[in-house]
Design a protein around this motif. Structure first.
Motif, PDB file in Angstrom:
ATOM      1  N   LEU A 263      31.762  45.072  36.245  1.00  7.92           N
ATOM      2  CA  LEU A 263      31.708  46.298  36.623  1.00  7.92           C
ATOM      3  C   LEU A 263      32.812  47.126  37.213  1.00  7.92           C
ATOM      4  O   LEU A 263      33.379  48.219  36.883  1.00  7.92           O
ATOM      5  CB  LEU A 263      30.338  46.532  37.492  1.00  7.92           C
ATOM      6  N   ILE A 264      33.556  46.218  38.287  1.00  9.64           N
ATOM      7  CA  ILE A 264      34.611  46.898  38.924  1.00  9.64           C
ATOM      8  C   ILE A 264      35.845  47.061  38.066  1.00  9.64           C
ATOM      9  O   ILE A 264      36.614  47.845  38.223  1.00  9.64           O
ATOM     10  CB  ILE A 264      34.954  45.717  40.139  1.00  9.64           C
ATOM     11  N   LEU A 271      38.581  56.256  41.530  1.00  9.11           N
ATOM     12  CA  LEU A 271      37.214  55.982  42.192  1.00  9.11           C
ATOM     13  C   LEU A 271      37.471  54.684  42.914  1.00  9.11           C
ATOM     14  O   LEU A 271      36.900  54.788  44.385  1.00  9.11           O
ATOM     15  CB  LEU A 271      36.320  55.596  41.101  1.00  9.11           C
ATOM     16  N   CYS A 272      38.127  53.831  42.657  1.00  6.99           N
ATOM     17  CA  CYS A 272      38.418  52.654  43.685  1.00  6.99           C
ATOM     18  C   CYS A 272      39.020  53.052  44.933  1.00  6.99           C
ATOM     19  O   CYS A 272      38.658  52.794  45.954  1.00  6.99           O
ATOM     20  CB  CYS A 272      39.182  51.605  42.874  1.00  6.99           C
ATOM     21  N   GLU A 273      40.038  53.994  44.768  1.00  9.53           N
ATOM     22  CA  GLU A 273      40.733  54.382  45.768  1.00  9.53           C
ATOM     23  C   GLU A 273      39.954  55.011  46.882  1.00  9.53           C
ATOM     24  O   GLU A 273      40.084  55.027  48.243  1.00  9.53           O
ATOM     25  CB  GLU A 273      42.099  55.067  45.387  1.00  9.53           C
ATOM     26  N   MET A 274      39.145  56.027  46.403  1.00  5.69           N
ATOM     27  CA  MET A 274      38.225  56.861  47.056  1.00  5.69           C
ATOM     28  C   MET A 274      37.222  55.756  47.790  1.00  5.69           C
ATOM     29  O   MET A 274      37.065  55.998  49.060  1.00  5.69           O
ATOM     30  CB  MET A 274      37.274  57.700  46.325  1.00  5.69           C
ATOM     31  N   PHE A 275      36.657  54.686  46.991  1.00  9.86           N
ATOM     32  CA  PHE A 275      35.856  53.882  47.841  1.00  9.86           C
ATOM     33  C   PHE A 275      36.271  53.224  49.012  1.00  9.86           C
ATOM     34  O   PHE A 275      35.911  53.083  50.194  1.00  9.86           O
ATOM     35  CB  PHE A 275      35.124  52.910  46.727  1.00  9.86           C
ATOM     36  N   MET A 349      36.879  42.788  46.315  1.00  6.87           N
ATOM     37  CA  MET A 349      37.238  42.463  45.041  1.00  6.87           C
ATOM     38  C   MET A 349      37.627  43.857  44.405  1.00  6.87           C
ATOM     39  O   MET A 349      38.917  43.937  43.530  1.00  6.87           O
ATOM     40  CB  MET A 349      35.642  42.414  44.207  1.00  6.87           C
ATOM     41  N   VAL A 350      37.615  45.132  44.801  1.00 10.06           N
ATOM     42  CA  VAL A 350      38.192  46.198  44.680  1.00 10.06           C
ATOM     43  C   VAL A 350      39.762  46.275  44.853  1.00 10.06           C
ATOM     44  O   VAL A 350      40.331  46.774  44.284  1.00 10.06           O
ATOM     45  CB  VAL A 350      37.395  47.461  44.988  1.00 10.06           C
ATOM     46  N   VAL A 351      40.040  45.725  46.083  1.00  7.35           N
ATOM     47  CA  VAL A 351      41.279  45.494  46.609  1.00  7.35           C
ATOM     48  C   VAL A 351      42.117  44.748  45.609  1.00  7.35           C
ATOM     49  O   VAL A 351      43.153  45.117  45.220  1.00  7.35           O
ATOM     50  CB  VAL A 351      41.534  45.053  47.917  1.00  7.35           C
ATOM     51  N   GLN A 357      46.159  46.074  39.135  1.00 11.50           N
ATOM     52  CA  GLN A 357      46.568  47.299  38.219  1.00 11.50           C
ATOM     53  C   GLN A 357      48.020  47.732  38.541  1.00 11.50           C
ATOM     54  O   GLN A 357      48.751  48.094  37.595  1.00 11.50           O
ATOM     55  CB  GLN A 357      45.484  48.269  38.412  1.00 11.50           C
ATOM     56  N   ARG A 358      48.256  47.848  39.759  1.00  9.46           N
ATOM     57  CA  ARG A 358      49.525  48.139  40.129  1.00  9.46           C
ATOM     58  C   ARG A 358      50.509  47.235  39.962  1.00  9.46           C
ATOM     59  O   ARG A 358      51.631  47.843  39.349  1.00  9.46           O
ATOM     60  CB  ARG A 358      49.415  48.350  41.807  1.00  9.46           C
TER      61      ARG A 358
END
Length: 362
Positions: A263-264, A271-275, A349-351, A357-358
């Protein structure tokens, strides 16, 4: 083998231009196709020519020429007429037929077929028509395995897979791109995740023992129809990426076991950065030290059990509680509580995903 319709069209076109009658025979001397006024020679004449070392021969008013598929003799072309011109026209016809054989073989070659199938380059009707011509079972349970090796080692891995998994057993290892190897594996209809992972472990063990190479393997879900193999391939590709991000220690990852990581992986970066900004506005999460990170991961592995985690980390229970309370002070989350622990786990996990990605973009 080229269809008789294409062979017929080819020699008819040549006759319309050069005015020379000709026929194409198989290696037993039987006529396959011929032009309108062609008198087909006796089969014994053809078979005698096939057995001879000559590439061309003239018998009466027949010019006999061999048509090869690479080094393999495929047909005998017979041009009817006298003189050098008939022979030259026959040679030109042979050249055209040999090029046509290569092109036709490439078009219906199994490797080429599976490459286009995996990349969704076929219409549904083409999938079934070409599979029938290539004698590939349409309805059979299959799963796609994606194997990733070092760039200069992948050729050796591919050759090993070809010896382990053969087409006669319903397994195909086509080459799709330069960065990975694909194995389309026929499996049992009700194969479990454990069954699929067992095949992956076999691949890992064989590659390691035979070639001394470490590879990663990802697996798509089982599909029942040939047309759905591309879906399993896309799932295996996603599993490979998600495995690198969230399951770095695993060499075999199945799409169906990815859990929340799947999902992530599909979330947009904004959206990840916002979270992360909303939960950890102070940026603490990205600067967390290795000792604290190890403590958190071990705590999660032991289902938030303080006593068991302290035992495995070889620290006093009060030391572990102190670390957890220090974490709570910096983040506002008490990971001894399920909701806070879940939020923190997702944030980690988001981090990891954002970092991946970066690096991928740079």
């Amino acid at each position: 083998m080229i269809s008789s319709q294409i062979l017929q069209a080819s020699i008819d076109d040549i006759k319309s231009i050069a005015r020379v009658d000709m026929c194409i025979c198989d290696l037993n001397g039987e006529e396959i196709v011929s032009t309108a006024n062609m008198v087909v020679p006796d089969a014994d004449m053809i078979t005698a020519f096939v057995d001879s070392p000559a590439d061309s021969q003239m018998v009466g008013n027949y010019h006999l020429l061999k048509v090869r598929d690479e080094e393999e003799l495929e047909y005998v072309l017979v041009a009817m007429g006298f003189g050098e011109d008939t022979y030259v026209i026959g040679k030109l016809a042979v050249a055209q037929l040999e090029k046509l054989t290569v092109a036709y073989k490439d078009r219906f070659d199994r490797n080429s077929f599976f490459q286009n199938l995996l990349l969704d380059n076929f219409l549904l009707v083409d999938v079934y028509n070409r599979a029938q011509k290539l004698r590939i079972e349409v309805s059979a349970p299959r799963a796609v395995y994606l194997i990733e090796a070092e760039p200069d080692k992948d050729a050796a891995v591919l050759e090993l897979l070809k010896t382990l998994y053969a087409p006669h057993a319903g397994d195909y290892p086509p080459r799709v791109d330069e960065s990975s190897i694909i194995l389309i594996k026929t499996v049992e209809a009700r194969s479990s995740n454990e069954d699929l992972l067992q095949v992956a472990e076999t691949i890992l063990d064989m590659v390691n023992s035979e070639l001394m190479i470490n590879v990663k393997v990802s697996i798509g879900t089982v599909v029942q129809e040939l047309k759905d193999v591309s879906r399993s391939y896309k799932e295996a590709k996603m599993a490979m990426d998600v495995g690198k991000i969230f399951y770095e220690g695993k060499n075999a990852v199945a799409y169906s076991t990815l859990g929340i990581g799947r999902l992530i992986y599909q979330l947009p970066m904004t959206l990840c950065e916002m979270f992360i900004d909303e939960i950890f506005g102070n940026g603490y999460l990205e600067t967390i030290d290795d000792e604290t990170l190890e403590t958190i991961n071990k705590f999660f592995e032991n289902n938030l059990n303080v006593s068991e985690t302290s035992r495995q980390l070889f620290v006093h229970r009060n030391t572990l509680v102190y670390r957890i309370e220090k974490l709570q002070k910096n983040t506002g989350l008490d990971i001894r509580k399920f909701d806070d622990a879940m939020t923190f786990k997702i944030a980690l996990m988001v981090v990891s995903y954002m970092k991946y990605q970066r690096e991928k973009d740079n």
